[in-house]
Design a protein around this motif. Structure first.
Motif, PDB file in Angstrom:
ATOM      1  N   SER A  95     -56.355  13.194 -22.922  1.00  0.00           N
ATOM      2  CA  SER A  95     -57.198  14.213 -22.284  1.00  0.00           C
ATOM      3  C   SER A  95     -57.957  15.037 -23.316  1.00  0.00           C
ATOM      4  O   SER A  95     -59.157  15.296 -23.154  1.00  0.00           O
ATOM      5  CB  SER A  95     -56.356  15.155 -21.422  1.00  0.00           C
ATOM      6  OG  SER A  95     -55.605  14.442 -20.486  1.00  0.00           O
ATOM      7  N   VAL A 128     -60.767  16.611 -17.565  1.00  0.00           N
ATOM      8  CA  VAL A 128     -60.023  17.575 -16.743  1.00  0.00           C
ATOM      9  C   VAL A 128     -59.117  16.833 -15.756  1.00  0.00           C
ATOM     10  O   VAL A 128     -57.955  17.196 -15.585  1.00  0.00           O
ATOM     11  CB  VAL A 128     -60.987  18.540 -16.018  1.00  0.00           C
ATOM     12  CG1 VAL A 128     -60.255  19.373 -14.981  1.00  0.00           C
ATOM     13  CG2 VAL A 128     -61.699  19.445 -17.023  1.00  0.00           C
ATOM     14  N   LEU A 129     -59.658  15.805 -15.134  1.00  0.00           N
ATOM     15  CA  LEU A 129     -58.830  15.027 -14.204  1.00  0.00           C
ATOM     16  C   LEU A 129     -57.630  14.404 -14.912  1.00  0.00           C
ATOM     17  O   LEU A 129     -56.528  14.349 -14.362  1.00  0.00           O
ATOM     18  CB  LEU A 129     -59.662  13.929 -13.535  1.00  0.00           C
ATOM     19  CG  LEU A 129     -60.617  14.385 -12.444  1.00  0.00           C
ATOM     20  CD1 LEU A 129     -61.525  13.235 -12.029  1.00  0.00           C
ATOM     21  CD2 LEU A 129     -59.848  14.923 -11.252  1.00  0.00           C
ATOM     22  N   SER A 130     -57.852  13.938 -16.148  1.00  0.00           N
ATOM     23  CA  SER A 130     -56.756  13.257 -16.849  1.00  0.00           C
ATOM     24  C   SER A 130     -55.645  14.217 -17.280  1.00  0.00           C
ATOM     25  O   SER A 130     -54.532  13.779 -17.532  1.00  0.00           O
ATOM     26  CB  SER A 130     -57.300  12.473 -18.046  1.00  0.00           C
ATOM     27  OG  SER A 130     -57.749  13.328 -19.059  1.00  0.00           O
ATOM     28  N   ILE A 131     -55.933  15.496 -17.310  1.00  0.00           N
ATOM     29  CA  ILE A 131     -54.872  16.481 -17.568  1.00  0.00           C
ATOM     30  C   ILE A 131     -53.892  16.495 -16.394  1.00  0.00           C
ATOM     31  O   ILE A 131     -52.684  16.519 -16.565  1.00  0.00           O
ATOM     32  CB  ILE A 131     -55.460  17.897 -17.791  1.00  0.00           C
ATOM     33  CG1 ILE A 131     -56.229  17.957 -19.104  1.00  0.00           C
ATOM     34  CG2 ILE A 131     -54.356  18.962 -17.755  1.00  0.00           C
ATOM     35  CD1 ILE A 131     -57.046  19.231 -19.286  1.00  0.00           C
ATOM     36  N   HIS A 132     -54.447  16.468 -15.193  1.00  0.00           N
ATOM     37  CA  HIS A 132     -53.637  16.578 -13.980  1.00  0.00           C
ATOM     38  C   HIS A 132     -53.135  15.236 -13.457  1.00  0.00           C
ATOM     39  O   HIS A 132     -52.098  15.171 -12.800  1.00  0.00           O
ATOM     40  CB  HIS A 132     -54.442  17.287 -12.888  1.00  0.00           C
ATOM     41  CG  HIS A 132     -54.889  18.657 -13.289  1.00  0.00           C
ATOM     42  ND1 HIS A 132     -54.021  19.720 -13.395  1.00  0.00           N
ATOM     43  CD2 HIS A 132     -56.102  19.131 -13.656  1.00  0.00           C
ATOM     44  CE1 HIS A 132     -54.690  20.796 -13.794  1.00  0.00           C
ATOM     45  NE2 HIS A 132     -55.953  20.456 -13.961  1.00  0.00           N
ATOM     46  N   TYR A 133     -53.902  14.192 -13.714  1.00  0.00           N
ATOM     47  CA  TYR A 133     -53.564  12.856 -13.204  1.00  0.00           C
ATOM     48  C   TYR A 133     -53.731  11.824 -14.323  1.00  0.00           C
ATOM     49  O   TYR A 133     -54.654  11.013 -14.295  1.00  0.00           O
ATOM     50  CB  TYR A 133     -54.484  12.480 -12.033  1.00  0.00           C
ATOM     51  CG  TYR A 133     -54.515  13.506 -10.943  1.00  0.00           C
ATOM     52  CD1 TYR A 133     -53.465  13.608 -10.029  1.00  0.00           C
ATOM     53  CD2 TYR A 133     -55.592  14.386 -10.810  1.00  0.00           C
ATOM     54  CE1 TYR A 133     -53.481  14.553  -9.023  1.00  0.00           C
ATOM     55  CE2 TYR A 133     -55.620  15.331  -9.803  1.00  0.00           C
ATOM     56  CZ  TYR A 133     -54.572  15.418  -8.919  1.00  0.00           C
ATOM     57  OH  TYR A 133     -54.589  16.355  -7.920  1.00  0.00           O
ATOM     58  N   PRO A 134     -52.859  11.850 -15.327  1.00  0.00           N
ATOM     59  CA  PRO A 134     -52.983  10.900 -16.443  1.00  0.00           C
ATOM     60  C   PRO A 134     -53.016   9.460 -15.919  1.00  0.00           C
ATOM     61  O   PRO A 134     -52.248   9.102 -15.029  1.00  0.00           O
ATOM     62  CB  PRO A 134     -51.733  11.137 -17.283  1.00  0.00           C
ATOM     63  CG  PRO A 134     -51.162  12.428 -16.826  1.00  0.00           C
ATOM     64  CD  PRO A 134     -51.651  12.662 -15.438  1.00  0.00           C
ATOM     65  N   SER A 135     -53.928   8.683 -16.479  1.00  0.00           N
ATOM     66  CA  SER A 135     -54.115   7.332 -15.963  1.00  0.00           C
ATOM     67  C   SER A 135     -54.845   6.475 -16.986  1.00  0.00           C
ATOM     68  O   SER A 135     -55.824   6.926 -17.595  1.00  0.00           O
ATOM     69  CB  SER A 135     -54.915   7.419 -14.660  1.00  0.00           C
ATOM     70  OG  SER A 135     -55.693   6.309 -14.412  1.00  0.00           O
ATOM     71  N   LYS A 138     -54.845   7.878  -7.298  1.00  0.00           N
ATOM     72  CA  LYS A 138     -54.018   9.068  -7.497  1.00  0.00           C
ATOM     73  C   LYS A 138     -54.031   9.987  -6.285  1.00  0.00           C
ATOM     74  O   LYS A 138     -53.059  10.704  -6.032  1.00  0.00           O
ATOM     75  CB  LYS A 138     -54.493   9.858  -8.721  1.00  0.00           C
ATOM     76  CG  LYS A 138     -54.265   9.148 -10.033  1.00  0.00           C
ATOM     77  CD  LYS A 138     -52.783   9.055 -10.344  1.00  0.00           C
ATOM     78  CE  LYS A 138     -52.562   8.350 -11.661  1.00  0.00           C
ATOM     79  NZ  LYS A 138     -51.183   8.291 -12.035  1.00  0.00           N
ATOM     80  N   MET A 139     -55.142  10.032  -5.556  1.00  0.00           N
ATOM     81  CA  MET A 139     -55.264  10.990  -4.468  1.00  0.00           C
ATOM     82  C   MET A 139     -55.362  10.316  -3.098  1.00  0.00           C
ATOM     83  O   MET A 139     -55.416  10.994  -2.100  1.00  0.00           O
ATOM     84  CB  MET A 139     -56.486  11.870  -4.686  1.00  0.00           C
ATOM     85  CG  MET A 139     -56.415  12.685  -5.925  1.00  0.00           C
ATOM     86  SD  MET A 139     -57.942  13.625  -6.096  1.00  0.00           S
ATOM     87  CE  MET A 139     -57.701  14.292  -7.711  1.00  0.00           C
TER      88      MET A 139
END
Length: 124
Positions: free
Chosen positions: A2, A58-65, A122-123
């Motif tokens: 991230s 920012v997304l990868s902070i919350h949803y690492p992938s 993820k969502m």
């Protein structure tokens, strides 16, 4: 990852501002109207996709992938190939550089599609 994505996005945003200002001031009188438009397109797409990198970061902070990581890689490659080829084409006039531009566009598309699937997984 991230942190790397966010730092890359921020650096490419800053570079887009620098290159935009350079084009508006230093190249304005040196390039034809057509080549100035080509240069401007490179800056514009760099902005859009560097902003995309920030969103991915920012997304990868919350949803690492891994999919998000690949999305960021394709966005970065797209900026280098698409915008980079347009910068070089407009400044040098070397026409064959235009053949590289679609490879960058394809990288952008892949990056956005991967972002779509990462969010969906993820969502969804």
């Amino acid at each position: 990852m991230s942190k790397s994505i966010l730092m890359t996005g921020a650096a490419l945003m800053a570079l887009a501002v620098i290159l935009g200002a350079f084009g508006a001031h230093a190249l304005k009188t040196r390039l034809t109207t057509d080549m100035m438009q080509v240069y401007h397109t490179g800056v514009q797409y760099q902005f859009y996709h560097a902003l995309g990198l920030l969103i991915i970061g920012v997304l990868s902070i919350h949803y690492p992938s891994g999919t998000l990581n690949w999305s960021a890689i394709f966005m970065t490659v797209g900026i280098v190939l698409f915008s980079g080829s347009l910068y070089l084409l407009s400044i040098t006039g070397i026409k064959w550089l235009g053949a590289i531009t679609p490879l960058g566009g394809t990288s952008f598309i892949i990056g956005w599609v991967l972002l779509f699937f990462a969010v969906w997984k993820k969502m969804g």
